[in-house]
Design a protein around this motif. Structure first.
Motif, PDB file in Angstrom:
ATOM      1  N   LEU A  48       0.814  -1.217   0.000  1.00  0.00           N
ATOM      2  CA  LEU A  48       0.000   0.000   0.000  1.00  0.00           C
ATOM      3  C   LEU A  48       0.851   1.272   0.000  1.00  0.00           C
ATOM      4  CD1 LEU A  48      -2.834  -0.884   2.535  1.00  0.00           C
ATOM      5  CD2 LEU A  48      -3.060  -0.597   0.063  1.00  0.00           C
ATOM      6  N   PHE A  49       1.990   1.229   0.678  1.00  0.00           N
ATOM      7  CA  PHE A  49       2.826   2.419   0.838  1.00  0.00           C
ATOM      8  C   PHE A  49       3.932   2.537  -0.215  1.00  0.00           C
ATOM      9  CE2 PHE A  49       0.846   2.258   4.957  1.00  0.00           C
ATOM     10  CZ  PHE A  49       0.684   3.584   5.276  1.00  0.00           C
ATOM     11  N   ARG A  50       4.140   1.525  -1.025  1.00  0.00           N
ATOM     12  CA  ARG A  50       5.242   1.585  -1.985  1.00  0.00           C
ATOM     13  C   ARG A  50       4.961   2.607  -3.083  1.00  0.00           C
ATOM     14  NH1 ARG A  50       5.797  -1.234  -6.927  1.00  0.00           N
ATOM     15  NH2 ARG A  50       3.839  -2.123  -7.653  1.00  0.00           N
ATOM     16  N   PRO A  51       6.010   3.270  -3.579  1.00  0.00           N
ATOM     17  CA  PRO A  51       5.809   4.217  -4.682  1.00  0.00           C
ATOM     18  C   PRO A  51       5.459   3.477  -5.966  1.00  0.00           C
ATOM     19  CG  PRO A  51       8.143   4.044  -4.136  1.00  0.00           C
ATOM     20  CD  PRO A  51       7.402   3.214  -3.140  1.00  0.00           C
ATOM     21  N   ARG A  52       4.434   3.974  -6.658  1.00  0.00           N
ATOM     22  CA  ARG A  52       4.014   3.371  -7.930  1.00  0.00           C
ATOM     23  C   ARG A  52       4.396   4.257  -9.112  1.00  0.00           C
ATOM     24  NH1 ARG A  52       1.527  -1.198  -7.346  1.00  0.00           N
ATOM     25  NH2 ARG A  52       0.545  -1.690  -5.381  1.00  0.00           N
ATOM     26  N   ALA A  53       4.412   5.578  -8.874  1.00  0.00           N
ATOM     27  CA  ALA A  53       4.782   6.528  -9.928  1.00  0.00           C
ATOM     28  C   ALA A  53       5.089   7.873  -9.279  1.00  0.00           C
ATOM     29  CB  ALA A  53       3.656   6.677 -10.951  1.00  0.00           C
ATOM     30  N   PHE A  54       5.720   8.741 -10.051  1.00  0.00           N
ATOM     31  CA  PHE A  54       6.017  10.108  -9.629  1.00  0.00           C
ATOM     32  C   PHE A  54       5.372  11.029 -10.654  1.00  0.00           C
ATOM     33  CE2 PHE A  54       9.445   7.233  -8.491  1.00  0.00           C
ATOM     34  CZ  PHE A  54       9.444   7.368  -7.107  1.00  0.00           C
ATOM     35  N   THR A  55       4.673  12.049 -10.176  1.00  0.00           N
ATOM     36  CA  THR A  55       4.009  12.973 -11.095  1.00  0.00           C
ATOM     37  C   THR A  55       4.453  14.406 -10.814  1.00  0.00           C
ATOM     38  OG1 THR A  55       2.086  13.166  -9.646  1.00  0.00           O
ATOM     39  CG2 THR A  55       1.965  11.521 -11.386  1.00  0.00           C
ATOM     40  N   ILE A  56       4.427  15.195 -11.871  1.00  0.00           N
ATOM     41  CA  ILE A  56       4.760  16.614 -11.775  1.00  0.00           C
ATOM     42  C   ILE A  56       3.636  17.380 -12.453  1.00  0.00           C
ATOM     43  CG2 ILE A  56       6.380  18.435 -12.436  1.00  0.00           C
ATOM     44  CD1 ILE A  56       8.505  16.197 -12.725  1.00  0.00           C
ATOM     45  N   ASP A  57       3.122  18.402 -11.752  1.00  0.00           N
ATOM     46  CA  ASP A  57       2.195  19.338 -12.391  1.00  0.00           C
ATOM     47  C   ASP A  57       2.670  20.742 -12.028  1.00  0.00           C
ATOM     48  OD1 ASP A  57       1.157  19.982  -9.828  1.00  0.00           O
ATOM     49  OD2 ASP A  57      -0.468  18.532 -10.034  1.00  0.00           O
ATOM     50  N   ASP A  58       1.862  21.740 -12.276  1.00  0.00           N
ATOM     51  CA  ASP A  58       2.305  23.115 -12.047  1.00  0.00           C
ATOM     52  C   ASP A  58       2.351  23.512 -10.578  1.00  0.00           C
ATOM     53  OD1 ASP A  58       2.665  23.415 -14.732  1.00  0.00           O
ATOM     54  OD2 ASP A  58       0.804  24.510 -15.069  1.00  0.00           O
ATOM     55  N   ARG A  59       1.920  22.634  -9.694  1.00  0.00           N
ATOM     56  CA  ARG A  59       1.927  22.961  -8.268  1.00  0.00           C
ATOM     57  C   ARG A  59       2.718  21.986  -7.414  1.00  0.00           C
ATOM     58  NH1 ARG A  59      -3.769  23.592  -6.128  1.00  0.00           N
ATOM     59  NH2 ARG A  59      -2.626  24.431  -4.372  1.00  0.00           N
ATOM     60  N   GLY A  92      10.292   5.520   2.676  1.00  0.00           N
ATOM     61  CA  GLY A  92       9.802   5.941   3.980  1.00  0.00           C
ATOM     62  C   GLY A  92      10.626   7.084   4.542  1.00  0.00           C
ATOM     63  N   TRP A  93      10.564   7.214   5.869  1.00  0.00           N
ATOM     64  CA  TRP A  93      11.269   8.266   6.594  1.00  0.00           C
ATOM     65  C   TRP A  93      12.589   7.719   7.122  1.00  0.00           C
ATOM     66  CZ3 TRP A  93       9.417  13.234   7.506  1.00  0.00           C
ATOM     67  CH2 TRP A  93       8.102  13.462   7.111  1.00  0.00           C
ATOM     68  N   PHE A  94      13.653   8.512   6.920  1.00  0.00           N
ATOM     69  CA  PHE A  94      14.986   8.129   7.370  1.00  0.00           C
ATOM     70  C   PHE A  94      15.630   9.303   8.115  1.00  0.00           C
ATOM     71  CE2 PHE A  94      13.963   5.507   3.796  1.00  0.00           C
ATOM     72  CZ  PHE A  94      14.487   4.268   4.104  1.00  0.00           C
ATOM     73  N   TRP A  95      16.726   9.012   8.821  1.00  0.00           N
ATOM     74  CA  TRP A  95      17.481  10.056   9.507  1.00  0.00           C
ATOM     75  C   TRP A  95      18.954   9.693   9.421  1.00  0.00           C
ATOM     76  CZ3 TRP A  95      21.161  10.124  13.242  1.00  0.00           C
ATOM     77  CH2 TRP A  95      21.513  11.382  13.744  1.00  0.00           C
ATOM     78  N   ILE A 133      12.858   8.933   1.431  1.00  0.00           N
ATOM     79  CA  ILE A 133      13.406   8.238   0.273  1.00  0.00           C
ATOM     80  C   ILE A 133      12.297   7.384  -0.333  1.00  0.00           C
ATOM     81  CG2 ILE A 133      15.060   6.502  -0.522  1.00  0.00           C
ATOM     82  CD1 ILE A 133      16.979   7.457   1.635  1.00  0.00           C
ATOM     83  N   TYR A 134      12.167   7.471  -1.653  1.00  0.00           N
ATOM     84  CA  TYR A 134      11.242   6.634  -2.428  1.00  0.00           C
ATOM     85  C   TYR A 134      12.077   6.009  -3.547  1.00  0.00           C
ATOM     86  CZ  TYR A 134       7.818   9.333   0.135  1.00  0.00           C
ATOM     87  OH  TYR A 134       7.106   9.927   1.151  1.00  0.00           O
ATOM     88  N   LEU A 135      12.820   4.948  -3.219  1.00  0.00           N
ATOM     89  CA  LEU A 135      13.835   4.385  -4.097  1.00  0.00           C
ATOM     90  C   LEU A 135      13.376   3.034  -4.647  1.00  0.00           C
ATOM     91  CD1 LEU A 135      16.907   5.106  -4.788  1.00  0.00           C
ATOM     92  CD2 LEU A 135      17.464   3.429  -3.066  1.00  0.00           C
TER      93      LEU A 135
END
Length: 190
Positions: free
Chosen positions: A70-81, A127-130, A139-141
């Motif tokens: 459920l939490f894994r990245p499936r795609a990355f999108t870019i729009d004007d905002r 997820g979240w890293f430090w 990181i969404y690798l």
């Protein structure tokens, strides 16, 4: 016949494709160790010792694999905002106005990151890293060879891996120009 999208529409969608290494790890960890091994142990416990409750052993593992999916990245999108990470559970959005620098490939920190709320290996690393150098970061690798670092104005960092890194960089440049924003793009051998 093709039609041009209006400039306010989504400017680009980039799949989060698993590299062969992450694909092998996901299949081995998720399906082999996570489901097959507990199922075999449960079957042996039920058949040999009559412990039928053991047939429930794979259930918690299946739930954990489902949560990771459920939490894994499936795609990355870019729009004007926004620059967004699409996930089954819902997107994570980073406002373009908050992005100061985009680096490709990233300038990775010297210190190793500690997972705060993250997974490593099952459907990628996300997820979240430090760490000492970057502090808290996300990181969404899914493919280390396609990594892009977004440095935000608050100095927080986000690393993502769009399938077509050069096109991703061109799309973020165009979206920032349309929005009237100054985003520095550092192409380091990209």
């Amino acid at each position: 016949m093709t039609s041009k999208l209006p400039e306010t529409a989504a400017a680009g969608r980039f799949p989060a494709t698993l590299s062969p290494k992450f694909l092998l790890m996901s299949r081995t960890l998720g399906y082999g160790v996570g489901l097959l091994l507990p199922a075999l142990i449960a079957l042996v416990a039920a058949a040999v010792y009559g412990e039928y409750w053991a047939l429930l052993l794979p259930v918690p593992f299946a739930v954990l694999i489902g949560i990771a999916a459920l939490f894994r990245p499936r795609a990355f999108t870019i729009d004007d905002r926004y620059v967004s990470v699409e996930r089954s559970i819902g997107p994570v959005r980073f406002p373009l106005a908050d992005i100061r620098i985009v680096r490709a490939p990233p300038v990775w920190p010297q210190s190793k990151p500690v997972s705060m709320l993250a997974t490593r290996g099952l459907f990628g690393t996300y997820g979240w890293f430090w760490n000492r150098d970057w502090g808290t970061h996300r990181i969404y690798l899914t493919d280390p060879d396609a990594a892009v670092e977004l440095e935000r104005r608050d100095a927080n960092r986000v690393v993502m891996t769009p399938a077509d890194r050069p096109k991703f960089l061109r799309t973020i440049e165009a979206a920032s120009r349309r929005a009237g924003l100054e985003i520095e793009i550092e192409r380091r051998g990209a």
